[in-house]
Design a protein around this motif. Structure first.
Motif, PDB file in Angstrom:
ATOM      1  N   ASP A 124       0.812  -1.217   0.000  1.00 25.79           N
ATOM      2  CA  ASP A 124       0.000   0.000   0.000  1.00 25.79           C
ATOM      3  C   ASP A 124       0.846   1.268   0.000  1.00 25.79           C
ATOM      4  N   ASP A 125       2.124   1.144   0.374  1.00 27.46           N
ATOM      5  CA  ASP A 125       3.009   2.310   0.439  1.00 27.46           C
ATOM      6  C   ASP A 125       3.817   2.524  -0.838  1.00 27.46           C
ATOM      7  N   ALA A 126       3.704   1.638  -1.796  1.00 19.96           N
ATOM      8  CA  ALA A 126       4.519   1.711  -3.010  1.00 19.96           C
ATOM      9  C   ALA A 126       4.369   3.067  -3.691  1.00 19.96           C
ATOM     10  N   GLY A 127       5.492   3.646  -4.059  1.00 19.49           N
ATOM     11  CA  GLY A 127       5.509   4.919  -4.773  1.00 19.49           C
ATOM     12  C   GLY A 127       5.584   6.145  -3.886  1.00 19.49           C
ATOM     13  N   LYS A 128       5.470   5.986  -2.572  1.00 17.47           N
ATOM     14  CA  LYS A 128       5.461   7.159  -1.688  1.00 17.47           C
ATOM     15  C   LYS A 128       6.823   7.842  -1.676  1.00 17.47           C
ATOM     16  N   GLY A 129       6.787   9.132  -1.957  1.00 22.66           N
ATOM     17  CA  GLY A 129       8.006   9.915  -2.064  1.00 22.66           C
ATOM     18  C   GLY A 129       8.522  10.030  -3.480  1.00 22.66           C
ATOM     19  N   TYR A 130       8.011   9.177  -4.364  1.00 27.70           N
ATOM     20  CA  TYR A 130       8.412   9.218  -5.773  1.00 27.70           C
ATOM     21  C   TYR A 130       7.258   9.694  -6.642  1.00 27.70           C
ATOM     22  N   SER A 131       6.208   8.922  -6.721  1.00 28.76           N
ATOM     23  CA  SER A 131       5.048   9.310  -7.529  1.00 28.76           C
ATOM     24  C   SER A 131       3.818   9.612  -6.677  1.00 28.76           C
ATOM     25  N   ARG A 132       3.932   9.419  -5.369  1.00 26.43           N
ATOM     26  CA  ARG A 132       2.843   9.699  -4.433  1.00 26.43           C
ATOM     27  C   ARG A 132       3.382  10.529  -3.278  1.00 26.43           C
ATOM     28  N   GLU A 133       2.508  11.349  -2.713  1.00 26.32           N
ATOM     29  CA  GLU A 133       2.908  12.164  -1.572  1.00 26.32           C
ATOM     30  C   GLU A 133       3.171  11.289  -0.354  1.00 26.32           C
ATOM     31  N   LEU A 134       4.124  11.720   0.453  1.00 25.36           N
ATOM     32  CA  LEU A 134       4.370  11.046   1.721  1.00 25.36           C
ATOM     33  C   LEU A 134       3.252  11.385   2.704  1.00 25.36           C
ATOM     34  N   ASP A 135       2.807  10.397   3.467  1.00 24.64           N
ATOM     35  CA  ASP A 135       1.821  10.643   4.517  1.00 24.64           C
ATOM     36  C   ASP A 135       2.428  10.350   5.882  1.00 24.64           C
ATOM     37  N   TYR A 136       3.751  10.487   5.978  1.00 26.12           N
ATOM     38  CA  TYR A 136       4.461  10.297   7.234  1.00 26.12           C
ATOM     39  C   TYR A 136       5.663  11.238   7.246  1.00 26.12           C
ATOM     40  N   ARG A 137       6.202  11.490   8.446  1.00 23.75           N
ATOM     41  CA  ARG A 137       7.422  12.262   8.589  1.00 23.75           C
ATOM     42  C   ARG A 137       8.234  11.686   9.746  1.00 23.75           C
ATOM     43  N   ASP A 138       9.439  12.217   9.921  1.00 26.78           N
ATOM     44  CA  ASP A 138      10.336  11.762  10.980  1.00 26.78           C
ATOM     45  C   ASP A 138      10.614  10.267  10.869  1.00 26.78           C
ATOM     46  N   ILE A 139      10.866   9.805   9.657  1.00 27.55           N
ATOM     47  CA  ILE A 139      11.145   8.393   9.417  1.00 27.55           C
ATOM     48  C   ILE A 139      12.560   8.259   8.843  1.00 27.55           C
ATOM     49  N   ASP A 140      13.475   7.744   9.665  1.00 25.96           N
ATOM     50  CA  ASP A 140      14.852   7.524   9.231  1.00 25.96           C
ATOM     51  C   ASP A 140      15.138   6.060   8.934  1.00 25.96           C
ATOM     52  N   GLY A 141      14.130   5.203   9.093  1.00 28.99           N
ATOM     53  CA  GLY A 141      14.298   3.796   8.780  1.00 28.99           C
ATOM     54  C   GLY A 141      13.029   3.218   8.180  1.00 28.99           C
ATOM     55  N   LEU A 142      13.209   2.300   7.240  1.00 29.93           N
ATOM     56  CA  LEU A 142      12.093   1.615   6.590  1.00 29.93           C
ATOM     57  C   LEU A 142      12.364   0.114   6.634  1.00 29.93           C
ATOM     58  N   MET A 143      11.312  -0.678   6.804  1.00 33.98           N
ATOM     59  CA  MET A 143      11.485  -2.134   6.794  1.00 33.98           C
ATOM     60  C   MET A 143      10.294  -2.776   6.104  1.00 33.98           C
ATOM     61  N   THR A 144      10.526  -3.965   5.538  1.00 30.45           N
ATOM     62  CA  THR A 144       9.462  -4.656   4.822  1.00 30.45           C
ATOM     63  C   THR A 144       9.766  -6.148   4.724  1.00 30.45           C
ATOM     64  N   ASP A 145       8.705  -6.912   4.485  1.00 30.30           N
ATOM     65  CA  ASP A 145       8.865  -8.318   4.118  1.00 30.30           C
ATOM     66  C   ASP A 145       8.146  -8.596   2.807  1.00 30.30           C
ATOM     67  N   VAL A 146       7.869  -7.527   2.043  1.00 30.66           N
ATOM     68  CA  VAL A 146       7.141  -7.641   0.785  1.00 30.66           C
ATOM     69  C   VAL A 146       8.120  -7.646  -0.387  1.00 30.66           C
ATOM     70  N   PRO A 147       8.232  -8.751  -1.122  1.00 26.14           N
ATOM     71  CA  PRO A 147       9.117  -8.779  -2.295  1.00 26.14           C
ATOM     72  C   PRO A 147       8.692  -7.746  -3.332  1.00 26.14           C
ATOM     73  N   GLY A 148       9.666  -7.148  -3.974  1.00 22.21           N
ATOM     74  CA  GLY A 148       9.393  -6.168  -5.021  1.00 22.21           C
ATOM     75  C   GLY A 148       9.459  -4.734  -4.560  1.00 22.21           C
TER      76      GLY A 148
END
Length: 291
Positions: free
Chosen positions: A106-130
């Protein structure tokens, strides 16, 4: 794979990072992470993009006066070099915090083609391939985490403030809570960042590290500048390595970059080396599909 003839200034005798080039774009990568085949990853350089001036040419900073269309094209070129869909990127929103966001499709594209809906994030994690996690830097330490057992990944940004606050530990604990990752299964790359010979700090920063680390650790992290009282050379990479070991990551699973951003300021953006006249590089990490 095209051959790259750029000469890097390295620390140590054995190369830790490899210089790659694909689709006309040079980038740096850890052969140790490439070998496991679970993730795609890479660290951009200053080369191969379309930006101009202080941001020339492969810039990802949006607050340095660069045109948005240039930054978008730079992302597209890095995606082509690393062979992923740019619409699957998710970008950090860095403020030198230790906040880590779990991201999904659901977060794909955020910051690139979609607006960010979060701030103060210095780390990202996922278990979703792709999905491809993206952080940015220009002397600070990019940390890449891979769990080949649980098939999870994380990318974190750790400047001196994040290091004092133990960003590496926070990331390990977040992956453990979210995905059940065992610290001793994690592989961690400490990416290209400023080396201790180039990173001089004052007494205020030195005291913050003394407060955060015990004496034997502090001596490995801080070195007095013998020609300037109350000034020290700070080893951010070693500080992060120690934090990761304390978090339960095996020392042999930690790969410390042998490339300094400031020593290679013609190839890499360096805040210190350029006196603030620079763009940002990107660190890219994604779980491969089909593994």
């Amino acid at each position: 794979m095209e051959q790259q003839e750029i000469c890097l200034k390295r620390r140590g005798e054995q190369p830790v990072l490899a210089l790659r080039k694909r689709a006309g774009v040079p980038y740096l990568a850890f052969p140790a992470l490439e070998k496991i085949g679970v993730v795609l990853h890479g660290f951009s350089t200053r080369l191969g993009g379309v930006s101009q001036g202080d941001c020339a040419t492969m810039n990802f900073a949006r607050n340095r006066g660069d045109a948005p269309e240039n930054i978008r094209e730079n992302y597209r070129r890095m995606a082509a070099a690393l062979d992923f869909d740019p619409e699957q990127m998710i970008l950090s929103q860095q403020t030198h915090s230790v906040h880590i966001r779990r991201v999904t499709q659901d977060d794909a594209g955020k910051g690139y083609s979609r607006e960010l809906d979060y701030r103060d994030i210095d780390g990202l994690m996922t278990d979703v391939p792709g999905l491809v996690l993206v952080t940015s830097y220009a002397d600070c330490v990019p940390l890449l985490f891979v769990d080949p057992v649980r098939r999870a990944a994380a990318a974190s940004h750790s400047g001196w403030r994040g290091t004092v606050a133990r960003m590496g530990l926070h990331t390990v604990e977040a992956m453990k809570e979210a995905y059940g990752c065992a610290p001793d299964n994690l592989l961690v790359g400490i990416g290209p960042s400023i080396c201790p010979d180039c990173y001089e700090v004052g007494e205020d920063v030195a005291q913050a590290f003394r407060d955060a680390f015990c004496l034997p650790q502090t001596s490995a992290v801080l070195r007095p500048n013998k020609t300037a009282p109350d000034h020290y050379f700070l080893n951010l990479q070693e500080a992060n390595r120690q934090i990761l070991i304390q978090a339960g990551v095996r020392p042999e699973h930690i790969f410390v970059s042998d490339v300094c951003t400031c020593c290679n300021k013609e190839l890499l953006f360096s805040h210190r080396g350029s006196r603030g006249r620079r763009g940002n590089m990107g660190a890219f990490l994604g779980l491969r599909s089909g593994n």
